[in-house]
Design an enzyme around this catalytic site. Structure first.
Site, PDB file in Angstrom:
ATOM      1  N   LYS A 198       0.819  -1.208   0.000  1.00 15.28           N
ATOM      2  CA  LYS A 198       0.000   0.000   0.000  1.00 15.28           C
ATOM      3  C   LYS A 198       0.865   1.277   0.000  1.00 15.28           C
ATOM      4  CE  LYS A 198      -3.874  -2.306  -0.037  1.00 15.28           C
ATOM      5  NZ  LYS A 198      -3.811  -3.539   0.663  1.00 15.28           N
TER       6      LYS A 198
HETATM    7  C1  LIG Z   1      -9.863  -3.691  -1.131  1.00  9.44           C
HETATM    8  C2  LIG Z   1      -9.223  -4.312   0.067  1.00  9.44           C
HETATM    9  N1  LIG Z   1      -9.928  -4.416   1.203  1.00  9.44           N
HETATM   10  C3  LIG Z   1      -9.393  -4.957   2.313  1.00  9.44           C
HETATM   11  C4  LIG Z   1      -8.100  -5.433   2.346  1.00  9.44           C
HETATM   12  C5  LIG Z   1      -7.560  -6.042   3.598  1.00  9.44           C
HETATM   13  O1  LIG Z   1      -6.481  -5.334   4.114  1.00  9.44           O
HETATM   14  P1  LIG Z   1      -5.356  -6.057   4.996  1.00  9.44           P
HETATM   15  O2  LIG Z   1      -4.531  -6.888   4.096  1.00  9.44           O
HETATM   16  O3  LIG Z   1      -4.613  -4.907   5.608  1.00  9.44           O
HETATM   17  O4  LIG Z   1      -6.074  -6.874   6.025  1.00  9.44           O
HETATM   18  C6  LIG Z   1      -7.328  -5.339   1.194  1.00  9.44           C
HETATM   19  C7  LIG Z   1      -5.940  -5.837   1.200  1.00  9.44           C
HETATM   20  O5  LIG Z   1      -5.226  -5.907   0.276  1.00  9.44           O
HETATM   21  C8  LIG Z   1      -7.901  -4.778   0.025  1.00  9.44           C
HETATM   22  O6  LIG Z   1      -7.188  -4.679  -1.110  1.00  9.44           O
END
Ligand SMILES: Cc1ncc(COP(=O)(O)O)c(C=O)c1O
Length: 399
Positions: A198
């Protein structure tokens, strides 16, 4: 044929010798120094760095409150809890997302209802949302796909008409702007992720931004067992009393992670600038190329470019997407596909039945999508390698 022109997959020389992943973090010595400082202090978790990080992010995204979580997934779960969703409730979301967006509803016993996306931005289509609102609908979860905000004003108006909460999944969109406002202070709750691919990273990590102090209180409790006061605040008050008010989880982010986040936030503007430069380079170098189309950007929107998803014109490509994907990997270019529609996954099929055909725009897009590498750790030479490899591969496969 000349070895440079012959595809690497057919024995030619690859465009790159070192593989370029689709995304990756950038850690500098100052990040290491900040984390080390915390490691040498007396609080390595649930200490002062959490609120410091939250304040930095809240200010940057234009929200009154920010509550940090151990991941974007945990933050989404917290937001669904704070919105009061439970068994029997429905929430409308996009199928073209990482499965966490929909899973967080299942964690609370609520039901995800998928509505189709808009053909240009691949974000939730408000007209499709309107068609699936029922008496049970409690929330809308738009996804800022690839870093391009969903049509938030229209979705918020629709939500207001039906009394719904908008939980924006902005895990792709830290730093994006929509109609001159930063993403983060627009929806009722906005969720970010700090996973290494990110815009900034805390290793794992997430955060919910909101302007509502009641929601912020519920979020804070939920991330720490539903308890009303954290250990650091108790120590400062010199008190042992606490009360578990809700059923929460241990979703806390450590002080080490927050120190990394604070240090990374100092470079957010630069990171976004590099991502925009790469997007501009791709747009310049690849526009008009037969066999593919580039992502669109709506007027008065400034995307955060988490991904750079191109769409292939499958009628014109020999061997289809798989051939292009494999050929690009062989050239040393780490392309990816975002996303397999959530309801295609076997868990969703077992639980809700085969829903193929439910969201035709998302399904057709999925067949054609390929994400080119996009990260602030890339140089413009890296971006040039990508467009060279795309040109080489498309020249071989386009009819
Ligand atoms: C659109 C979206 N929502 C939620 C998440 C979940 O985030 P995390 O990996 O920090 O749990 C991601 C992770 O890549 C994502 O791309």
């Amino acid at each position: 044929m000349n070895l440079l022109k012959r595809l690497a997959i057919d024995g030619g020389t690859p465009v790159r010798r070192t593989f370029l992943p689709y995304g990756r973090q950038k850690i500098l010595p100052e990040d290491v120094r900040e984390v080390t400082r915390v490691l040498r202090s007396s609080w390595i978790t649930t200490g002062p760095k959490i609120s410091e990080f939250e304040n930095v992010v809240a200010k940057s995204v234009g929200a009154r409150h920010a509550v940090a979580f151990s991941s974007g997934t945990a933050a989404l779960h917290g937001a669904v809890f704070a919105a009061g969703l439970g068994p029997g409730d429905e929430a409308i979301t996009s199928p073209l997302t990482f499965c966490a967006t929909a899973n967080c509803l299942l964690y609370q016993g609520a039901t995800p209802v998928f509505a189709d996306v808009e053909p240009d931005t691949l974000t939730l289509d408000p007209k499709a949302v309107n068609q699936v609102v029922t008496r049970r609908t409690k929330a809308i979860l738009p996804v800022d796909y690839a870093g391009h905000p969903a049509d938030l004003d229209v979705l918020l108006r629709l939500a207001k008409r039906h009394g719904l909460v908008v939980i924006e999944d902005a895990c792709h969109a830290l730093g994006a702007r929509y109609h001159q406002r930063p993403v983060g202070g627009i929806s009722h709750m906005t969720v970010f992720s700090f996973h290494p691919v990110k815009h900034i990273t805390t290793g794992e990590g997430g955060l919910v931004a909101t302007n509502d102090s009641h929601l912020a209180g519920r979020l804070r409790r939920f991330r720490s067992h539903g308890i009303n006061i954290d250990a650091h605040a108790r120590r400062q008050k010199g008190d042992w009393i606490y009360d578990m008010m809700d059923l929460g989880y241990n979703y806390r982010l450590t002080d080490m992670a927050c120190a990394l986040g604070i240090s990374q936030m100092r470079r957010l503007t630069n990171n976004l600038k590099r991502r925009r430069e790469i997007a501009d380079h791709y747009a310049y170098d690849l526009s008009g190329m037969p066999g593919l189309s580039l992502p669109s950007v709506r007027q008065d929107v400034d995307p955060a470019w988490h991904l750079y998803p191109i769409r292939l014109d499958l009628d014109r490509i020999r061997g289809g997407r798989k051939a292009v994907f494999r050929a690009l990997w062989a050239e040393g270019i780490g392309v990816n596909v975002h996303y397999i529609p959530v309801y295609f996954h076997s868990y969703y099929r077992k639980r809700f039945g085969d829903r193929r055909g439910l969201c035709p725009v998302a399904e057709e897009a999925y067949e054609r999508l390929i994400s080119l590498p996009m990260s602030h750790a890339m140089t413009l030479y890296d971006a040039r390698d990508v467009s060279r490899a795309v040109r080489k591969v498309m020249a071989a496969y386009v009819r």
